[in-house]
Design a protein around this motif. Structure first.
Motif, PDB file in Angstrom:
ATOM      1  N   ARG A  13       2.430 -51.619  15.854  1.00  0.00           N
ATOM      2  CA  ARG A  13       0.971 -52.229  16.000  1.00  0.00           C
ATOM      3  C   ARG A  13       0.127 -51.562  17.191  1.00  0.00           C
ATOM      4  N   VAL A  14      -1.358 -51.486  17.023  1.00  0.00           N
ATOM      5  CA  VAL A  14      -1.776 -51.526  18.310  1.00  0.00           C
ATOM      6  C   VAL A  14      -3.051 -51.832  18.307  1.00  0.00           C
ATOM      7  N   LEU A  15      -3.590 -52.765  18.985  1.00  0.00           N
ATOM      8  CA  LEU A  15      -4.425 -52.778  19.244  1.00  0.00           C
ATOM      9  C   LEU A  15      -6.086 -52.093  20.080  1.00  0.00           C
ATOM     10  N   ILE A  16      -7.077 -51.701  19.296  1.00  0.00           N
ATOM     11  CA  ILE A  16      -8.049 -50.671  19.669  1.00  0.00           C
ATOM     12  C   ILE A  16      -8.934 -51.435  19.490  1.00  0.00           C
ATOM     13  N   ASN A  17     -10.116 -52.083  20.946  1.00  0.00           N
ATOM     14  CA  ASN A  17     -10.973 -52.961  20.644  1.00  0.00           C
ATOM     15  C   ASN A  17     -10.953 -53.910  19.766  1.00  0.00           C
ATOM     16  N   GLY A  18     -10.380 -54.496  20.115  1.00  0.00           N
ATOM     17  CA  GLY A  18     -10.133 -55.977  19.260  1.00  0.00           C
ATOM     18  C   GLY A  18      -9.577 -56.363  18.163  1.00  0.00           C
ATOM     19  N   ALA A  19      -9.037 -55.119  17.362  1.00  0.00           N
ATOM     20  CA  ALA A  19      -9.603 -54.767  16.056  1.00  0.00           C
ATOM     21  C   ALA A  19      -7.365 -54.518  16.031  1.00  0.00           C
ATOM     22  N   ILE A  21      -4.231 -52.620  14.543  1.00  0.00           N
ATOM     23  CA  ILE A  21      -3.956 -51.274  13.627  1.00  0.00           C
ATOM     24  C   ILE A  21      -2.698 -51.573  13.579  1.00  0.00           C
ATOM     25  N   GLU A  22      -2.491 -51.243  12.043  1.00  0.00           N
ATOM     26  CA  GLU A  22      -0.661 -51.164  12.198  1.00  0.00           C
ATOM     27  C   GLU A  22      -0.422 -50.198  11.406  1.00  0.00           C
ATOM     28  N   ASN A  23      -0.012 -49.121  12.198  1.00  0.00           N
ATOM     29  CA  ASN A  23       0.687 -47.363  11.351  1.00  0.00           C
ATOM     30  C   ASN A  23       1.471 -47.697   9.932  1.00  0.00           C
ATOM     31  N   GLY A  24       1.428 -46.564   9.051  1.00  0.00           N
ATOM     32  CA  GLY A  24       2.124 -46.720   8.031  1.00  0.00           C
ATOM     33  C   GLY A  24       3.677 -46.459   8.082  1.00  0.00           C
ATOM     34  N   ASP A  25       4.395 -45.676   7.295  1.00  0.00           N
ATOM     35  CA  ASP A  25       5.267 -45.717   6.843  1.00  0.00           C
ATOM     36  C   ASP A  25       6.226 -44.679   7.271  1.00  0.00           C
ATOM     37  N   ARG A  26       5.372 -43.503   7.934  1.00  0.00           N
ATOM     38  CA  ARG A  26       5.722 -42.764   9.143  1.00  0.00           C
ATOM     39  C   ARG A  26       4.899 -42.034   9.929  1.00  0.00           C
ATOM     40  N   ARG A  27       5.708 -41.887  10.941  1.00  0.00           N
ATOM     41  CA  ARG A  27       5.178 -41.428  12.666  1.00  0.00           C
ATOM     42  C   ARG A  27       3.290 -40.684  12.511  1.00  0.00           C
ATOM     43  N   ALA A  28       2.810 -41.246  13.357  1.00  0.00           N
ATOM     44  CA  ALA A  28       1.185 -41.063  13.511  1.00  0.00           C
ATOM     45  C   ALA A  28       1.230 -40.667  14.939  1.00  0.00           C
ATOM     46  N   ARG A  29      -0.615 -40.196  14.978  1.00  0.00           N
ATOM     47  CA  ARG A  29      -0.262 -39.320  15.981  1.00  0.00           C
ATOM     48  C   ARG A  29      -1.634 -39.385  15.978  1.00  0.00           C
ATOM     49  N   ILE A  30      -2.383 -40.266  17.247  1.00  0.00           N
ATOM     50  CA  ILE A  30      -4.132 -40.308  16.544  1.00  0.00           C
ATOM     51  C   ILE A  30      -4.613 -40.165  17.983  1.00  0.00           C
ATOM     52  N   ALA A  31      -5.370 -39.378  17.860  1.00  0.00           N
ATOM     53  CA  ALA A  31      -6.384 -38.938  19.474  1.00  0.00           C
ATOM     54  C   ALA A  31      -7.375 -40.311  19.295  1.00  0.00           C
ATOM     55  N   ILE A  32      -7.733 -40.783  20.365  1.00  0.00           N
ATOM     56  CA  ILE A  32      -8.565 -41.581  21.083  1.00  0.00           C
ATOM     57  C   ILE A  32      -9.856 -40.492  22.013  1.00  0.00           C
ATOM     58  N   LYS A  33     -10.942 -40.370  21.204  1.00  0.00           N
ATOM     59  CA  LYS A  33     -12.300 -39.990  22.234  1.00  0.00           C
ATOM     60  C   LYS A  33     -12.862 -40.616  22.215  1.00  0.00           C
ATOM     61  N   THR A  34     -12.979 -41.624  22.362  1.00  0.00           N
ATOM     62  CA  THR A  34     -14.178 -42.396  22.661  1.00  0.00           C
ATOM     63  C   THR A  34     -13.591 -43.336  23.959  1.00  0.00           C
ATOM     64  N   PRO A  35     -14.628 -42.643  25.295  1.00  0.00           N
ATOM     65  CA  PRO A  35     -14.192 -43.091  27.016  1.00  0.00           C
ATOM     66  C   PRO A  35     -13.734 -44.435  26.645  1.00  0.00           C
ATOM     67  N   HIS A  36     -13.299 -45.149  27.268  1.00  0.00           N
ATOM     68  CA  HIS A  36     -12.918 -46.580  28.091  1.00  0.00           C
ATOM     69  C   HIS A  36     -13.182 -47.663  26.550  1.00  0.00           C
ATOM     70  N   ALA A  37     -12.453 -47.053  25.279  1.00  0.00           N
ATOM     71  CA  ALA A  37     -11.941 -47.616  24.964  1.00  0.00           C
ATOM     72  C   ALA A  37     -10.502 -48.790  24.908  1.00  0.00           C
ATOM     73  N   ASN A  38     -10.741 -50.214  24.658  1.00  0.00           N
ATOM     74  CA  ASN A  38      -9.757 -51.088  25.242  1.00  0.00           C
ATOM     75  C   ASN A  38      -8.424 -50.849  23.879  1.00  0.00           C
ATOM     76  N   ILE A  39      -7.454 -50.539  24.393  1.00  0.00           N
ATOM     77  CA  ILE A  39      -6.334 -49.910  23.651  1.00  0.00           C
ATOM     78  C   ILE A  39      -4.954 -50.678  24.541  1.00  0.00           C
ATOM     79  N   LEU A  40      -4.495 -51.574  23.718  1.00  0.00           N
ATOM     80  CA  LEU A  40      -2.949 -51.962  23.744  1.00  0.00           C
ATOM     81  C   LEU A  40      -1.376 -51.825  22.822  1.00  0.00           C
ATOM     82  N   ARG A  41      -0.908 -51.445  23.251  1.00  0.00           N
ATOM     83  CA  ARG A  41       0.237 -51.341  22.073  1.00  0.00           C
ATOM     84  C   ARG A  41       0.725 -53.028  22.310  1.00  0.00           C
TER      85      ARG A  41
END
Length: 134
Positions: A13-19, A21-41
């Motif tokens: 699970r990761v918190l992105i701008n207050g939401a 988000i939980e990953n599915g059954d497989r590993r994932a790679r996500i590119a965050i393009k928005t500058p200054h997004a608030n992200i917390l694992r």
């Protein structure tokens, strides 16, 4: 945070701008393009009861900025003040580099990267505390 790449384990699970988000059954790679997004694992989150040292306190303030629970400008000011005090204790080149990167990240509003730099100091701080207590 332009260009931040998150590599998530299955069901991580990761918190992105207050939401949350939980990953599915497989590993994932996500590119965050928005500058200054608030992200917390979620696995990196520090519980308030675990804030028992100066570095942990700074990490927690940074985390509070990322979750939207602290005003960013005031939180960054507090963290920079704390880093200035820690720079008198962490005098080795590697630790000084981590502290400098954290300040650079805070000034650039890259709070996630600042948190990562500060968290790298936690084991070193624990070693110093253990040395002091022995």
């Amino acid at each position: 945070m332009t260009g931040l790449i998150l590599k998530l384990a299955p069901h991580e699970r990761v918190l992105i701008n207050g939401a949350v988000i939980e990953n599915g059954d497989r590993r994932a790679r996500i590119a965050i393009k928005t500058p200054h997004a608030n992200i917390l694992r979620i696995k990196d989150a520090i519980h308030p009861d675990a804030v028992n040292s100066p570095v942990a306190r700074l990490c927690y303030i940074c985390q509070m900025i990322l979750t939207g629970d602290a005003p960013p400008d005031e939180g960054r000011r507090q963290i920079i003040f704390g880093i200035e005090r820690l720079s008198q204790i962490f005098t080795d080149d590697d630790s000084k580099g981590l502290l400098s990167r954290a300040i650079e990240n805070l000034n650039a509003r890259e709070d996630y990267h600042a948190l990562k730099s500060l968290k790298a100091l936690l084991p070193r701080e624990a070693d110093l505390i253990a040395l002091y207590r022995s």
